[in-house]
Design a protein around this motif. Structure first.
Motif, PDB file in Angstrom:
ATOM      1  N   ASN A  96      -0.638 -11.849  -1.990  1.00  0.00           N
ATOM      2  CA  ASN A  96      -0.597 -11.802  -0.526  1.00  0.00           C
ATOM      3  C   ASN A  96       0.474 -12.732   0.005  1.00  0.00           C
ATOM      4  O   ASN A  96       0.665 -13.836  -0.513  1.00  0.00           O
TER       5      ASN A  96
ATOM      6  N   ASP B 223       2.578  -6.792  -1.505  1.00  0.00           N
ATOM      7  CA  ASP B 223       2.442  -7.041  -0.072  1.00  0.00           C
ATOM      8  C   ASP B 223       3.829  -7.128   0.543  1.00  0.00           C
ATOM      9  O   ASP B 223       4.830  -7.313  -0.168  1.00  0.00           O
TER      10      ASP B 223
ATOM     11  N   GLY C  16      -9.734  -9.602   0.852  1.00  0.00           N
ATOM     12  CA  GLY C  16      -8.953 -10.004   2.007  1.00  0.00           C
ATOM     13  C   GLY C  16      -9.781 -10.472   3.175  1.00  0.00           C
ATOM     14  O   GLY C  16     -11.013 -10.376   3.183  1.00  0.00           O
TER      15      GLY C  16
ATOM     16  N   ALA D 154      -7.334  -3.906   0.935  1.00  0.00           N
ATOM     17  CA  ALA D 154      -6.490  -4.739   1.797  1.00  0.00           C
ATOM     18  C   ALA D 154      -6.908  -4.517   3.241  1.00  0.00           C
ATOM     19  O   ALA D 154      -7.405  -3.448   3.606  1.00  0.00           O
TER      20      ALA D 154
ATOM     21  N   ASP E 177      -6.036 -13.407  -1.024  1.00  0.00           N
ATOM     22  CA  ASP E 177      -5.544 -13.297   0.342  1.00  0.00           C
ATOM     23  C   ASP E 177      -5.640 -14.650   1.016  1.00  0.00           C
ATOM     24  O   ASP E 177      -6.475 -15.495   0.641  1.00  0.00           O
TER      25      ASP E 177
END
Length: 301
Positions: free
Chosen positions: A178, A130, A272, A39, A225
């Motif tokens: 995400n 998240d 990400g 991440a 993401d």
């Protein structure tokens, strides 16, 4: 300075990609190196935060220069899979396998913990993916596993509501990996295993969704993401398609960057991406254990 044009089409697995502006880091456990980074987040001072399989949150400048690091309290059962920056600059760490949110200062001081008890009751969590905050400081926390939902809390941790549930119907999730909040406090969700993006109001009402599984331009395959870019478009990191795609906010494709591989400009399972204040995209190239920095062409497609 090299600019990376968002292509009208996508480069196939056998093709070559436009060269990135910068590639930094490599595999390792020394400071500044990565072990499958999972991440990435960026704060308002353009400091980049990355968490990897060592459960370290490492901090870098936009040129990849190592600044500092800290580690989550326990990681024997698993490592965090989500990372974001709150409205006051605090670092929100989704401590996935410990069913909780960890809130840190930018220097790595643990300020608070939300959750920690596995379960389906309000305030309990499955596998946390998240967390984000809206303009009023409310927390939205995503989770996957048997629950696949989003819970909303006040800034002091009081439960407000929840929505979602495991499934593929509109408003349901299959790994909401995400979350992002836009300027209208709408909640954007990368619904990874449903291969789509869903957008909700701050009460959990579904507003719209887009995306379908596939590898063609405009299709998605495990979007892990998304980033709401400064120009009003959306960039999506596709773990399964090994690329970054750019869309209008209503889901019209504008092009993509990357292909599967190990060379600069190629990606392996990106988890990400973030955008800095100069409009550069920093891509977390997970299985290549590195970050690639690219620019996109802002001209109309």
């Amino acid at each position: 300075m090299l600019w990376i044009t968002v292509l009208a089409g996508c480069i196939g697995s056998g093709g070559s990609a436009e060269q990135p502006e910068l590639v930094w880091s490599q595999r390792g456990i020394d400071p500044g190196r990565f072990e499958k980074p999972r991440a990435i987040a960026i704060d308002n001072q353009d400091r980049i935060y990355v968490v990897d399989m060592t459960a370290r949150i490492q901090v870098f400048d936009t040129d990849g220069q190592y600044l500092r690091a800290w580690q989550t309290p326990d990681h024997s059962s698993g490592r965090p899979t989500g990372l974001s920056v709150g409205i006051d600059g605090q670092i929100l760490v989704a401590d996935t396998h410990y069913h909780r949110l960890l809130v840190y200062s930018p220097q790595g001081d643990l300020l608070r913990t939300l959750g920690g008890t596995p379960g389906e009751a309000p305030g309990e969590f499955g596998l946390v993916t998240d967390a984000v905050q809206d303009s009023r400081g409310n927390y939205y926390i995503g989770e996957y596993g048997e629950y696949d939902r989003i819970q909303k809390f006040t800034g002091d941790g009081r439960f407000l509501l929840q929505w979602g549930g495991h499934g593929d119907q509109p408003g349901q999730f299959h790994r909401p990996q995400n979350l992002e909040v836009d300027e209208r406090d709408r909640i954007w969700v990368a619904d990874a295993c449903n291969h789509r993006i869903q957008v909700f109001d701050n009460h959990g009402k579904l507003l719209f969704l887009w995306g379908k599984p596939g590898g063609a331009v405009g299709e998605l395959y495990y979007p892990y993401d998304l980033e709401l870019l400064h120009d009003g478009t959306v960039a999506v990191a596709e773990y399964g398609n090994h690329r970054i795609q750019r869309f209008t906010r209503d889901g019209q494709p504008l092009g993509c960057w990357g292909s599967h591989g190990r060379l600069p400009g190629q990606l392996d399972s990106p988890w990400g991406l973030v955008e800095d204040h100069s409009g550069r995209i920093h891509v977390l190239d997970t299985k290549n254990h590195r970050v690639q920095r690219v620019r996109i062409d802002r001209r109309p497609p």
